[in-house]
Design a protein around this motif. Structure first.
Motif, PDB file in Angstrom:
ATOM      1  N   ASP A 134     -16.697  42.118  -3.412  1.00 53.57           N
ATOM      2  CA  ASP A 134     -17.978  42.498  -4.548  1.00 53.57           C
ATOM      3  C   ASP A 134     -16.731  42.125  -5.354  1.00 53.57           C
ATOM      4  N   ILE A 135     -17.803  40.769  -6.345  1.00 53.20           N
ATOM      5  CA  ILE A 135     -17.263  39.837  -7.296  1.00 53.20           C
ATOM      6  C   ILE A 135     -17.153  40.756  -8.360  1.00 53.20           C
ATOM      7  N   LEU A 136     -18.342  41.544  -8.643  1.00 58.08           N
ATOM      8  CA  LEU A 136     -18.685  42.181 -10.152  1.00 58.08           C
ATOM      9  C   LEU A 136     -17.125  43.472 -10.389  1.00 58.08           C
ATOM     10  N   ALA A 137     -16.998  43.974  -9.217  1.00 55.54           N
ATOM     11  CA  ALA A 137     -16.907  45.450  -8.685  1.00 55.54           C
ATOM     12  C   ALA A 137     -14.906  45.146  -9.077  1.00 55.54           C
ATOM     13  N   ASP A 138     -14.909  43.460  -7.998  1.00 53.69           N
ATOM     14  CA  ASP A 138     -12.992  42.901  -8.471  1.00 53.69           C
ATOM     15  C   ASP A 138     -13.124  42.685 -10.119  1.00 53.69           C
ATOM     16  N   LEU A 139     -13.827  42.503 -10.661  1.00 52.07           N
ATOM     17  CA  LEU A 139     -13.876  41.748 -12.031  1.00 52.07           C
ATOM     18  C   LEU A 139     -13.748  43.176 -13.020  1.00 52.07           C
ATOM     19  N   ILE A 140     -14.388  43.365 -13.107  1.00 51.55           N
ATOM     20  CA  ILE A 140     -14.645  45.190 -13.988  1.00 51.55           C
ATOM     21  C   ILE A 140     -12.759  46.058 -13.582  1.00 51.55           C
ATOM     22  N   THR A 141     -12.733  45.944 -12.915  1.00 50.64           N
ATOM     23  CA  THR A 141     -11.539  47.058 -11.620  1.00 50.64           C
ATOM     24  C   THR A 141      -9.864  45.568 -12.987  1.00 50.64           C
ATOM     25  N   GLN A 142     -10.130  44.127 -12.491  1.00 53.94           N
ATOM     26  CA  GLN A 142      -9.427  43.528 -13.647  1.00 53.94           C
ATOM     27  C   GLN A 142      -9.433  42.855 -14.566  1.00 53.94           C
ATOM     28  N   ALA A 143     -10.712  43.537 -14.951  1.00 55.49           N
ATOM     29  CA  ALA A 143     -10.681  43.525 -17.111  1.00 55.49           C
ATOM     30  C   ALA A 143     -10.331  44.909 -17.663  1.00 55.49           C
ATOM     31  N   HIS A 144     -10.427  46.069 -16.862  1.00 54.52           N
ATOM     32  CA  HIS A 144     -10.068  47.066 -16.610  1.00 54.52           C
ATOM     33  C   HIS A 144      -8.282  48.045 -16.840  1.00 54.52           C
ATOM     34  N   SER A 145      -8.160  47.394 -15.702  1.00 55.54           N
ATOM     35  CA  SER A 145      -6.975  47.416 -16.351  1.00 55.54           C
ATOM     36  C   SER A 145      -5.474  46.470 -16.681  1.00 55.54           C
ATOM     37  N   ARG A 146      -6.328  45.294 -17.192  1.00 54.47           N
ATOM     38  CA  ARG A 146      -5.757  44.967 -18.624  1.00 54.47           C
ATOM     39  C   ARG A 146      -6.276  45.263 -19.963  1.00 54.47           C
ATOM     40  N   GLY A 147      -6.954  46.783 -20.511  1.00 55.98           N
ATOM     41  CA  GLY A 147      -7.591  46.751 -21.559  1.00 55.98           C
ATOM     42  C   GLY A 147      -8.093  46.444 -21.982  1.00 55.98           C
ATOM     43  N   LEU A 148      -9.142  45.474 -21.269  1.00 54.70           N
ATOM     44  CA  LEU A 148     -10.647  44.645 -21.566  1.00 54.70           C
ATOM     45  C   LEU A 148     -11.655  45.802 -21.283  1.00 54.70           C
ATOM     46  N   LEU A 149     -12.450  45.752 -22.392  1.00 57.44           N
ATOM     47  CA  LEU A 149     -13.459  45.981 -21.925  1.00 57.44           C
ATOM     48  C   LEU A 149     -15.145  44.441 -20.727  1.00 57.44           C
ATOM     49  N   ALA A 150     -15.885  45.663 -20.121  1.00 53.70           N
ATOM     50  CA  ALA A 150     -16.418  44.614 -19.619  1.00 53.70           C
ATOM     51  C   ALA A 150     -17.747  45.034 -19.129  1.00 53.70           C
ATOM     52  N   ILE A 151     -18.824  44.417 -20.452  1.00 52.99           N
ATOM     53  CA  ILE A 151     -20.021  44.343 -20.400  1.00 52.99           C
ATOM     54  C   ILE A 151     -20.834  43.249 -19.379  1.00 52.99           C
ATOM     55  N   PRO A 152     -21.496  43.242 -18.628  1.00 53.24           N
ATOM     56  CA  PRO A 152     -21.967  42.645 -17.685  1.00 53.24           C
ATOM     57  C   PRO A 152     -23.587  42.160 -18.649  1.00 53.24           C
ATOM     58  N   TRP A 153     -24.429  41.113 -17.917  1.00 55.76           N
ATOM     59  CA  TRP A 153     -24.900  40.184 -18.990  1.00 55.76           C
ATOM     60  C   TRP A 153     -25.640  39.930 -18.201  1.00 55.76           C
ATOM     61  N   PHE A 154     -27.191  40.497 -19.204  1.00 51.10           N
ATOM     62  CA  PHE A 154     -28.750  40.217 -18.103  1.00 51.10           C
ATOM     63  C   PHE A 154     -28.808  38.741 -18.595  1.00 51.10           C
ATOM     64  N   GLU A 155     -28.719  37.424 -18.450  1.00 50.81           N
ATOM     65  CA  GLU A 155     -28.278  36.051 -18.953  1.00 50.81           C
ATOM     66  C   GLU A 155     -30.132  35.453 -19.355  1.00 50.81           C
ATOM     67  N   PHE A 156     -31.042  35.612 -17.750  1.00 48.63           N
ATOM     68  CA  PHE A 156     -32.160  35.136 -17.649  1.00 48.63           C
ATOM     69  C   PHE A 156     -33.144  36.295 -18.057  1.00 48.63           C
ATOM     70  N   GLY A 157     -32.661  37.047 -18.460  1.00 51.38           N
ATOM     71  CA  GLY A 157     -33.660  38.516 -19.002  1.00 51.38           C
ATOM     72  C   GLY A 157     -35.135  38.347 -18.283  1.00 51.38           C
ATOM     73  N   PHE A 158     -36.455  37.634 -18.758  1.00 51.18           N
ATOM     74  CA  PHE A 158     -37.892  37.263 -18.440  1.00 51.18           C
ATOM     75  C   PHE A 158     -37.846  36.110 -18.022  1.00 51.18           C
ATOM     76  N   MET A 159     -37.004  35.529 -17.897  1.00 52.32           N
ATOM     77  CA  MET A 159     -37.421  34.413 -17.824  1.00 52.32           C
ATOM     78  C   MET A 159     -36.495  33.454 -15.969  1.00 52.32           C
ATOM     79  N   ALA A 160     -36.593  33.239 -15.358  1.00 54.97           N
ATOM     80  CA  ALA A 160     -36.516  32.691 -13.964  1.00 54.97           C
ATOM     81  C   ALA A 160     -37.054  31.059 -14.300  1.00 54.97           C
ATOM     82  N   PRO A 161     -36.876  30.401 -12.832  1.00 54.92           N
ATOM     83  CA  PRO A 161     -37.286  29.181 -12.558  1.00 54.92           C
ATOM     84  C   PRO A 161     -38.544  29.247 -11.332  1.00 54.92           C
ATOM     85  N   PRO A 162     -39.287  28.301 -11.313  1.00 58.80           N
ATOM     86  CA  PRO A 162     -40.442  28.611 -10.818  1.00 58.80           C
ATOM     87  C   PRO A 162     -40.334  27.883  -9.602  1.00 58.80           C
ATOM     88  N   THR A 163     -39.070  28.002  -8.963  1.00 59.73           N
ATOM     89  CA  THR A 163     -39.232  27.660  -7.473  1.00 59.73           C
ATOM     90  C   THR A 163     -38.990  29.222  -7.007  1.00 59.73           C
TER      91      THR A 163
END
Length: 420
Positions: A134-163
């Protein structure tokens, strides 16, 4: 925060006055102090003036300085490899960064294994690493082990590709312009917009957000300029009926009609309040972060009244995107009054462009913009990771040295409730 600082300043004023009074009462130096009392009074007066003049800067001091970077789907070559993630987080920590914002919602797909997405019939996008992890789980674990905050980002919000599957499978969730067209052109290309006023859309977004903050050990959640709606939209049957029901009028033909804009903006604000409540109910200490454009643009063009969000105390952190190559334009935008207002309330930073795949940004531009932000007591977040030093016009060693120069000492952050 401003009230706390004002109280502290008053205490310092009282201490200075009381100390001066007590000194003047000491018999052995009474006569000397009488002779020098005008000078002491002048010194006290100047000290008070200096303290007052430093109010904005000092009010910012207790705020935890943001030094962040967005991690996008363009960074997948790093994200899919555990060793590369470890190296990346170590490098960021060594360079005194303190926050990462990994994308979890992009192009109508989630970037992690999601039961909500599966129930909706949307297949997860890219959520497994090279060894099936799980990429997100690994990233958060690695960030926390180094004292970094991990704040996931809902980049597209209400936006989506038409396809996208989302747009094709749920056409009733989409809004439209007055002429019936459903797309607009964005930095991501041609897109459609989920109707932010539709209860099913609101529930879907809420479910994804709540799933993210409960399924992972995140420090918060972030929404950017796409948690909005371009002002031309809102003429779909559902929204027309809702507006007519509430106002006894049809929506104005002019999409920039002030009452029509205000109605839609307020509806988005009401949803953000509900979304904040849903997040806090599951994780009270979660940082509810927003990263919009500067206010005048955000409201007039995207119906995003983030100043109202902030004043209603649902924003824990603000990062204003100011992507300007011209330094004077950049400075003008980071000096806006709403940013100064935010600084008195919450940790505040500026989104700075470090490059795109086809548009590299020189280190000198980055340096001048960071220095301008720092001079105003503002934090910074960079868009995006790969362009910090891997995809850049200068050699990686030169870029890394540049960031070392910008952040010579650490600026540790803690999640809300754990040190604020």
């Amino acid at each position: 925060m401003a009230s706390k600082f004002h109280h502290t300043r008053i205490l310092w004023h009282r201490w200075g006055a009381n100390t001066l009074f007590k000194l003047m009462k000491l018999p052995l130096i009474e006569r000397s102090l009488k002779r020098f009392s005008p000078i002491l009074v002048l010194i006290s007066f100047v000290a008070v003036l200096l303290l007052n003049s430093l109010s904005p800067a000092m009010a910012q001091l207790p705020r935890q300085e943001i030094r962040g970077v967005w991690i996008t789907n363009n960074d997948f070559n790093v994200l899919k490899e555990r060793t590369k993630v470890q190296e990346a987080m170590t490098q960021l920590r060594q360079l005194h960064f303190n926050t990462i914002y990994p994308v979890v919602w992009n192009s109508g797909y989630v970037m992690y294994p999601s039961a909500v997405a599966q129930r909706t019939g949307i297949q997860p996008f890219v959520f497994r690493g090279s060894d099936g992890h799980d990429i997100l789980a690994d990233l958060i674990t690695q960030a926390h082990s180094r004292g970094l905050l991990a704040i996931p980002w809902f980049e597209f919000g209400f936006m989506a590709p038409p396809t996208s599957e989302l747009a094709l499978d749920y056409p009733q969730w989409l809004t439209q312009k007055r002429d019936g067209s459903q797309t607009s052109i964005s930095a991501a290309g041609e897109v459609v917009w989920l109707n932010p006023f539709h209860p099913e859309v609101q529930q879907f977004i809420t479910d994804l957000v709540v799933e993210t903050v409960t399924q992972y050990d995140v420090d918060g959640i972030q929404f950017d300029d796409h948690m909005s709606l371009p002002y031309e939209f809102g003429y779909d049957p559902y929204t027309i009926a809702l507006y007519t029901q509430e106002t006894n009028n049809s929506p104005p033909s002019n999409p920039q009609d002030q009452s029509w804009m205000r109605w839609r903006a307020d509806k988005i604000t009401a949803f953000m309040v509900q979304l904040n409540q849903a997040v806090k109910a599951r994780k009270p200490n979660a940082i509810f972060s927003v990263s919009p454009n500067y206010y005048d643009f955000a409201y007039k063009f995207q119906l995003q009244d983030w100043l109202a969000w902030m004043r209603q105390n649902i924003v824990d952190e603000l990062i204003v995107q100011i992507y300007r190559p011209d330094l004077q334009s950049f400075v003008n935008n980071i000096s806006r009054t709403e940013i100064q207002e935010a600084q008195q309330m919450i940790p505040t930073g500026i989104g700075i462009m470090t490059g795109l795949r086809n548009r590299p940004v020189p280190m000198q531009q980055i340096k001048s913009q960071v220095r301008a932000a720092q001079a105003r007591g503002l934090g910074v977040t960079f868009f995006y990771y790969e362009t910090l030093w891997n995809s850049a016009p200068e050699p990686p060693s030169q870029r890394i040295a540049g960031f070392q120069n910008l952040f010579p000492v650490p600026a540790f952050r803690s999640a809300m409730g754990r040190g604020e």
